[in-house]
Design a protein around this motif. Structure first.
Motif, PDB file in Angstrom:
ATOM      1  N   THR A 125       4.943  -0.318   4.126  1.00 11.19           N
ATOM      2  CA  THR A 125       4.311  -0.006   2.859  1.00 11.19           C
ATOM      3  C   THR A 125       5.304  -0.117   1.720  1.00 11.19           C
ATOM      4  O   THR A 125       6.463   0.282   1.848  1.00 11.19           O
ATOM      5  CB  THR A 125       3.741   1.433   2.885  1.00 11.19           C
ATOM      6  OG1 THR A 125       2.828   1.534   3.975  1.00 11.19           O
ATOM      7  CG2 THR A 125       3.014   1.766   1.604  1.00 11.19           C
ATOM      8  N   HIS A 134      -2.756  -5.967   2.778  1.00  5.70           N
ATOM      9  CA  HIS A 134      -3.790  -5.084   2.222  1.00  5.70           C
ATOM     10  C   HIS A 134      -3.238  -4.362   0.997  1.00  5.70           C
ATOM     11  O   HIS A 134      -2.134  -3.816   1.041  1.00  5.70           O
ATOM     12  CB  HIS A 134      -4.213  -4.063   3.282  1.00  5.70           C
ATOM     13  CG  HIS A 134      -5.167  -3.033   2.775  1.00  5.70           C
ATOM     14  ND1 HIS A 134      -6.496  -3.296   2.531  1.00  5.70           N
ATOM     15  CD2 HIS A 134      -4.980  -1.737   2.453  1.00  5.70           C
ATOM     16  CE1 HIS A 134      -7.079  -2.204   2.086  1.00  5.70           C
ATOM     17  NE2 HIS A 134      -6.184  -1.245   2.031  1.00  5.70           N
ATOM     18  N   GLU A 171      -3.982  -1.322  -1.832  1.00  7.88           N
ATOM     19  CA  GLU A 171      -4.745  -0.082  -1.955  1.00  7.88           C
ATOM     20  C   GLU A 171      -4.339   0.618  -3.250  1.00  7.88           C
ATOM     21  O   GLU A 171      -3.163   0.921  -3.457  1.00  7.88           O
ATOM     22  CB  GLU A 171      -4.416   0.793  -0.759  1.00  7.88           C
ATOM     23  CG  GLU A 171      -5.154   2.075  -0.660  1.00  7.88           C
ATOM     24  CD  GLU A 171      -4.757   2.823   0.603  1.00  7.88           C
ATOM     25  OE1 GLU A 171      -4.196   3.925   0.471  1.00  7.88           O
ATOM     26  OE2 GLU A 171      -4.992   2.294   1.709  1.00  7.88           O
TER      27      GLU A 171
END
Length: 157
Positions: free
Chosen positions: A104, A59, A61
């Motif tokens: 992350t 993902h 972002e």
């Protein structure tokens, strides 16, 4: 089976997925440098199937930290002794998600109001994040040392 993978540490599952990554081919062509390069889709294609098989979601972002001013206050007098101005900073974040676990990695984006430049930086940041966070190899010739030494291109010597 999927539930069992979610109970494993995300690092263990990523290591297993990496065994099935392929080398990113150089499907792009840069006419300015007359060279080929691995495009974003090449990096995605080299890891997507292996990550999906292990249940890892990729993902991206986009975000920013707002412009702000931070003050340093003297504890004794309560007076402001210095101020630091922090400009707005745009970034792109890559999240690798397995169940409730998340890794992350963040890449800062250049400040620009030109949408074409912004999109190019965004795409390049996605490529950098995938390549770095997942340790994906590409067919590109690594000539980063050329810039440091002032040589035009690397040789096999």
């Amino acid at each position: 089976m999927q539930k069992e993978k979610e109970l494993e540490h995300i690092g263990t599952v990523l290591a297993r997925a990496q065994l099935n990554f392929t080398t990113a081919p150089c499907s792009g062509f840069n006419p300015h440098f007359n060279s080929t390069y691995a495009m974003l889709k090449d990096f995605i294609d080299s890891c997507r199937a292996a990550l999906n098989q292990e249940g890892i979601l990729v993902h991206f972002e986009a975000g920013f930290t707002p412009e702000r001013t931070e003050a340093t206050v003297d504890k004794d007098t309560g007076e402001v002794v210095s101020k630091t101005h922090c400009p707005r900073e745009d970034y792109l974040k890559l999240k690798l998600i397995l169940g409730e676990q998340c890794l992350t990695s963040v890449c800062q984006l250049p400040k620009t109001d030109n949408m074409q430049t912004r999109k190019g930086a965004h795409t390049y940041a996605m490529r950098i994040l995938l390549e770095g966070a997942l340790c994906i190899d590409s067919e590109e010739i690594d000539d980063d040392g050329s810039a440091a030494t002032g040589k035009d291109q690397m040789s096999d010597d």
